[in-house]
Design a protein around this motif. Sequence first.
Motif, PDB file in Angstrom:
ATOM      1  N   UNK A  84     -21.197  -4.352  37.959  1.00 49.08           N
ATOM      2  CA  UNK A  84     -21.065  -3.484  39.120  1.00 49.08           C
ATOM      3  C   UNK A  84     -20.401  -2.176  38.749  1.00 49.08           C
ATOM      4  N   UNK A  85     -20.019  -1.430  39.755  1.00 46.59           N
ATOM      5  CA  UNK A  85     -19.404  -0.123  39.506  1.00 46.59           C
ATOM      6  C   UNK A  85     -17.996  -0.260  38.956  1.00 46.59           C
ATOM      7  N   UNK A  86     -17.252  -1.261  39.456  1.00 44.51           N
ATOM      8  CA  UNK A  86     -15.846  -1.406  39.061  1.00 44.51           C
ATOM      9  C   UNK A  86     -15.551  -2.696  38.299  1.00 44.51           C
ATOM     10  N   UNK A  87     -16.478  -3.645  38.337  1.00 41.61           N
ATOM     11  CA  UNK A  87     -16.184  -4.943  37.717  1.00 41.61           C
ATOM     12  C   UNK A  87     -17.470  -5.667  37.350  1.00 41.61           C
ATOM     13  N   UNK A  88     -17.344  -6.584  36.414  1.00 43.92           N
ATOM     14  CA  UNK A  88     -18.412  -7.542  36.119  1.00 43.92           C
ATOM     15  C   UNK A  88     -18.175  -8.756  36.997  1.00 43.92           C
ATOM     16  N   UNK A  89     -19.194  -9.198  37.689  1.00 43.56           N
ATOM     17  CA  UNK A  89     -19.097 -10.317  38.619  1.00 43.56           C
ATOM     18  C   UNK A  89     -20.083 -11.391  38.174  1.00 43.56           C
ATOM     19  N   UNK A  90     -19.561 -12.489  37.642  1.00 44.86           N
ATOM     20  CA  UNK A  90     -20.436 -13.516  37.074  1.00 44.86           C
ATOM     21  C   UNK A  90     -19.836 -14.896  37.280  1.00 44.86           C
ATOM     22  N   UNK A  91     -20.665 -15.846  37.662  1.00 45.11           N
ATOM     23  CA  UNK A  91     -20.219 -17.230  37.760  1.00 45.11           C
ATOM     24  C   UNK A  91     -20.214 -17.825  36.360  1.00 45.11           C
ATOM     25  N   UNK A  92     -19.064 -18.302  35.925  1.00 43.74           N
ATOM     26  CA  UNK A  92     -18.938 -18.856  34.578  1.00 43.74           C
ATOM     27  C   UNK A  92     -19.786 -20.107  34.440  1.00 43.74           C
ATOM     28  N   UNK A  93     -20.424 -20.271  33.278  1.00 44.00           N
ATOM     29  CA  UNK A  93     -21.276 -21.437  33.061  1.00 44.00           C
ATOM     30  C   UNK A  93     -20.452 -22.696  32.827  1.00 44.00           C
ATOM     31  N   UNK A  94     -19.275 -22.544  32.224  1.00 46.26           N
ATOM     32  CA  UNK A  94     -18.432 -23.700  31.965  1.00 46.26           C
ATOM     33  C   UNK A  94     -17.563 -23.987  33.179  1.00 46.26           C
ATOM     34  N   UNK A  95     -17.448 -25.277  33.522  1.00 40.73           N
ATOM     35  CA  UNK A  95     -16.623 -25.659  34.650  1.00 40.73           C
ATOM     36  C   UNK A  95     -15.152 -25.625  34.266  1.00 40.73           C
ATOM     37  N   UNK A  97     -11.578 -27.089  35.761  1.00 39.08           N
ATOM     38  CA  UNK A  97     -11.001 -28.026  36.740  1.00 39.08           C
ATOM     39  C   UNK A  97     -12.079 -28.575  37.663  1.00 39.08           C
ATOM     40  N   UNK A  98     -13.220 -28.916  37.084  1.00 42.49           N
ATOM     41  CA  UNK A  98     -14.277 -29.593  37.824  1.00 42.49           C
ATOM     42  C   UNK A  98     -15.222 -28.696  38.595  1.00 42.49           C
ATOM     43  N   UNK A  99     -15.029 -27.392  38.571  1.00 48.37           N
ATOM     44  CA  UNK A  99     -15.939 -26.507  39.292  1.00 48.37           C
ATOM     45  C   UNK A  99     -16.122 -25.202  38.523  1.00 48.37           C
ATOM     46  N   UNK A 100     -17.221 -24.552  38.802  1.00 50.45           N
ATOM     47  CA  UNK A 100     -17.485 -23.269  38.158  1.00 50.45           C
ATOM     48  C   UNK A 100     -16.713 -22.188  38.917  1.00 50.45           C
ATOM     49  N   UNK A 101     -16.071 -21.309  38.166  1.00 44.42           N
ATOM     50  CA  UNK A 101     -15.329 -20.239  38.803  1.00 44.42           C
ATOM     51  C   UNK A 101     -16.094 -18.933  38.661  1.00 44.42           C
ATOM     52  N   UNK A 102     -15.845 -18.029  39.569  1.00 44.88           N
ATOM     53  CA  UNK A 102     -16.463 -16.709  39.507  1.00 44.88           C
ATOM     54  C   UNK A 102     -15.515 -15.768  38.769  1.00 44.88           C
ATOM     55  N   UNK A 103     -16.004 -15.219  37.658  1.00 39.30           N
ATOM     56  CA  UNK A 103     -15.192 -14.298  36.865  1.00 39.30           C
ATOM     57  C   UNK A 103     -15.388 -12.881  37.392  1.00 39.30           C
ATOM     58  N   UNK A 104     -14.290 -12.231  37.732  1.00 34.48           N
ATOM     59  CA  UNK A 104     -14.301 -10.836  38.149  1.00 34.48           C
ATOM     60  C   UNK A 104     -13.543 -10.054  37.082  1.00 34.48           C
ATOM     61  N   UNK A 105     -14.276  -9.397  36.191  1.00 32.93           N
ATOM     62  CA  UNK A 105     -13.674  -8.711  35.059  1.00 32.93           C
ATOM     63  C   UNK A 105     -13.638  -7.214  35.340  1.00 32.93           C
ATOM     64  N   UNK A 106     -12.461  -6.610  35.413  1.00 32.95           N
ATOM     65  CA  UNK A 106     -12.379  -5.165  35.689  1.00 32.95           C
ATOM     66  C   UNK A 106     -13.013  -4.363  34.555  1.00 32.95           C
ATOM     67  N   UNK A 107     -13.751  -3.332  34.925  1.00 31.61           N
ATOM     68  CA  UNK A 107     -14.376  -2.477  33.917  1.00 31.61           C
ATOM     69  C   UNK A 107     -13.365  -1.394  33.521  1.00 31.61           C
ATOM     70  N   UNK A 108     -12.699  -1.625  32.415  1.00 30.67           N
ATOM     71  CA  UNK A 108     -11.772  -0.639  31.868  1.00 30.67           C
ATOM     72  C   UNK A 108     -12.574   0.496  31.224  1.00 30.67           C
ATOM     73  N   UNK A 109     -11.860   1.542  30.833  1.00 31.34           N
ATOM     74  CA  UNK A 109     -12.537   2.662  30.177  1.00 31.34           C
ATOM     75  C   UNK A 109     -13.233   2.197  28.900  1.00 31.34           C
ATOM     76  N   UNK A 110     -12.562   1.327  28.146  1.00 26.49           N
ATOM     77  CA  UNK A 110     -13.137   0.831  26.898  1.00 26.49           C
ATOM     78  C   UNK A 110     -14.382  -0.008  27.160  1.00 26.49           C
ATOM     79  N   UNK A 111     -14.317  -0.895  28.156  1.00 24.98           N
ATOM     80  CA  UNK A 111     -15.479  -1.724  28.485  1.00 24.98           C
ATOM     81  C   UNK A 111     -16.614  -0.873  29.024  1.00 24.98           C
ATOM     82  N   UNK A 112     -16.294   0.115  29.852  1.00 25.83           N
ATOM     83  CA  UNK A 112     -17.332   0.987  30.390  1.00 25.83           C
ATOM     84  C   UNK A 112     -18.075   1.722  29.297  1.00 25.83           C
ATOM     85  N   UNK A 113     -17.348   2.238  28.295  1.00 28.85           N
ATOM     86  CA  UNK A 113     -17.990   2.934  27.178  1.00 28.85           C
ATOM     87  C   UNK A 113     -18.871   1.986  26.378  1.00 28.85           C
ATOM     88  N   UNK A 114     -18.394   0.750  26.181  1.00 24.32           N
ATOM     89  CA  UNK A 114     -19.188  -0.227  25.436  1.00 24.32           C
ATOM     90  C   UNK A 114     -20.470  -0.575  26.184  1.00 24.32           C
TER      91      UNK A 114
END
Length: 232
Positions: A84-95, A97-114
């Motif tokens: 997305x514009x500000x973050x990566x939004x992805x449901x993790x494939x690995x469970x 604590x028994x459930x899949x969690x949604x990873x919200x990873x902030x897009x830092x300047x370094x990640x944005x450039x990559x």
Amino acid sequence: MLATLLKWANLCGHDIAINVAADIPQLYRGGNRQEIIWLPDDIDRFLETAKSEGKPWIGDGLRLAATTGFRLADLVTLTFDHVGEDAINKVALKKSRGKRRRAIIPITAQLGELLDELRGRHRADGVNNVLVNSYGRPWTESGFGGSFNAIRDLAGIVHVDEDGEEKSKHLHDVRGTFCTMLLTECELTDEQAAEIMAWSPDRVRGIRKVYVDESQARMALARRVSAKQDAQ
């Protein structure tokens, strides 16, 4: 895996009198790796080795892991639809604590450039994966994992414990590198970093103690010594 295969064969009616692989005690002794992370020198040596071997795209995966904290399964399945514009939004494939969690990873300047750089990689028609191999196709877990380990071994990336024993650093250990970035560059609290990492705050505190607090203490000591020498 062998125990699972034999159990499946038994359920399918194959002539297996006993599952000889069932209930084998855990033999792996390297499970506690929370103090192991990839240091900047490790990353630089890996990237240089990948480049010299003519496989720079393998370094893409290491750089993406260091700026997202993703596990292998999520690295190879990440697409630009998750970005997305500000973050990566992805449901993790690995469970977790028994459930899949949604990873919200902030897009830092370094990640944005990559991410901008990786958009320019050659891709086969219809491929939207962030990481691709030399053919422009998505990686499989085993394909990338095996290629990654080969470059790691050529580069000699190891962790030396207190007893002087060497252990190869794993791709999974790059998650600790991402955690230190959250603590230092993003200045998150242990609890905030733990929420993003899906770790316990105690584990984050362990990373902070070894790789953040001690490093800052050494830098402060070096500045004091330098200032005293200048005053003389």
